[in-house]
Design a protein around this motif. Structure first.
Motif, PDB file in Angstrom:
ATOM      1  N   ARG A 187      -1.379 -10.364  -4.069  1.00  0.00           N
ATOM      2  CA  ARG A 187      -0.171 -10.556  -4.867  1.00  0.00           C
ATOM      3  C   ARG A 187      -0.359 -11.740  -5.821  1.00  0.00           C
ATOM      4  NH1 ARG A 187       4.010 -11.099  -0.079  1.00  0.00           N
ATOM      5  NH2 ARG A 187       2.130 -12.085   0.764  1.00  0.00           N
ATOM      6  N   ARG A 235       7.477  -6.815  -7.476  1.00  0.00           N
ATOM      7  CA  ARG A 235       8.172  -6.616  -6.203  1.00  0.00           C
ATOM      8  C   ARG A 235       9.370  -7.550  -6.037  1.00  0.00           C
ATOM      9  NH1 ARG A 235       6.863  -1.680  -4.605  1.00  0.00           N
ATOM     10  NH2 ARG A 235       4.613  -1.353  -4.538  1.00  0.00           N
ATOM     11  N   TYR A 236       9.278  -8.754  -6.525  1.00  0.00           N
ATOM     12  CA  TYR A 236      10.352  -9.720  -6.316  1.00  0.00           C
ATOM     13  C   TYR A 236      10.662 -10.440  -7.628  1.00  0.00           C
ATOM     14  CZ  TYR A 236       9.054  -9.174  -1.401  1.00  0.00           C
ATOM     15  OH  TYR A 236       8.761  -8.660  -0.175  1.00  0.00           O
ATOM     16  N   GLN A 294      13.932  -6.546  -4.073  1.00  0.00           N
ATOM     17  CA  GLN A 294      12.623  -5.938  -3.845  1.00  0.00           C
ATOM     18  C   GLN A 294      12.605  -4.533  -4.433  1.00  0.00           C
ATOM     19  OE1 GLN A 294      11.467  -5.654   0.220  1.00  0.00           O
ATOM     20  NE2 GLN A 294       9.395  -5.000  -0.232  1.00  0.00           N
ATOM     21  N   GLN A 300      11.140  -1.158  -4.093  1.00  0.00           N
ATOM     22  CA  GLN A 300      10.384  -0.268  -3.226  1.00  0.00           C
ATOM     23  C   GLN A 300       9.745   0.865  -4.035  1.00  0.00           C
ATOM     24  OE1 GLN A 300       9.706  -0.902  -0.246  1.00  0.00           O
ATOM     25  NE2 GLN A 300      11.207  -2.445   0.321  1.00  0.00           N
TER      26      GLN A 300
END
Length: 260
Positions: free
Chosen positions: A150, A180-181, A241, A243
């Motif tokens: 990441r 993702r964040y 997040q 998904q």
């Protein structure tokens, strides 16, 4: 993370190729640490410079010694396999000021922080004969090895407009990245001020925060925060997040503050 404020940038290279780079190391490590470290881990990391308000890092002679895991700098924490016969390089760029690494009380004094010694501790593995032969045979096949990890990126908006509503276009992702964040943070007049803690964030009377991913909105409803009156419990559940994320989507971060 006072020690991290001593560096403006950290870069990790493998065989001369840049793997990851982090800017604004001080605030990046603080935001990442608050989200990923448990209270027990934070308590056990005093020797890294992760201190409580009443703790001191230096002794009576103003000397300090810390052990800083690179995982706290928001990189090199995912790939845990052996890397064979490769050159590792860690490039640390000193900040042009040390004001963010200290907290002073009046009267103000001129100071300078000197780093006398820096050591990079790496785990070195010696294999027994049988696994060593297996490893050499695998290397001889010259197969491609995937090294997934990441990558954290920090974007700083230096001058926010004096309005109660603002939309910030954060990033457009490429085909090689899957966001993702999204972690927003706010500070008010803390940078380069030795009387203030540069590792603390300010709530700025935020009333609502939304993330727009093309036509989708996260979260869907309004949070109606009132942090001054201790109404912010919903923020603990707001770890945005993705998904299922599509490529080449435009992300916008929208925040609203309380009416002044």
């Amino acid at each position: 993370m006072a020690v991290c404020h001593l560096f403006a940038e950290v870069c990790y290279e493998l065989n001369g190729m840049e793997i990851d780079r982090k800017k604004n190391v001080g605030i990046t490590s603080v935001m990442k640490g608050h989200l990923s470290l448990t209270p027990g881990q934070q308590y056990s990391l005093e020797n890294t410079g992760w201190l409580s308000d009443d703790a001191e890092l230096t002794d009576a002679s103003e000397n300090f010694d810390v052990v800083l895991p690179l995982s706290m700098l928001a990189f090199v924490e995912d790939y845990c396999r052996v890397i064979v016969n490769d050159k590792h390089e860690l490039i640390l760029t000193r900040s042009n000021t040390d004001l963010n690494a200290v907290i002073q009380a009046p009267p103000m004094e001129n100071f300078k922080i000197t780093l006398n010694k820096i050591e990079w501790l790496l785990t070195y593995i010696n294999l027994a004969d049988e696994p060593k032969i297996q490893l050499l045979n695998y290397i001889a096949k010259d197969l491609a090895i995937s090294m997934s990890f990441r990558s954290w990126e920090t974007y700083v908006y230096l001058m926010l407009p004096s309005t109660t509503r603002h939309v910030w276009a954060v990033k457009t992702s490429t085909h090689l990245e899957k966001p993702r964040y999204v972690i927003p943070g706010f500070q008010t007049a803390r940078k380069n001020d030795p009387q203030k803690n540069a590792s603390e964030l300010d709530h700025c009377r935020i009333r609502d925060v939304k993330l727009f991913l093309n036509s989708q909105c996260y979260p869907h409803g309004n949070m109606n925060l009132d942090i001054s009156n201790n109404q912010y419990a919903i923020l603990y559940n707001m770890y945005v997040q993705f998904q299922t994320v599509y490529y080449n989507k435009k992300a916008e971060l929208c925040y609203r503050s309380m009416n002044l």
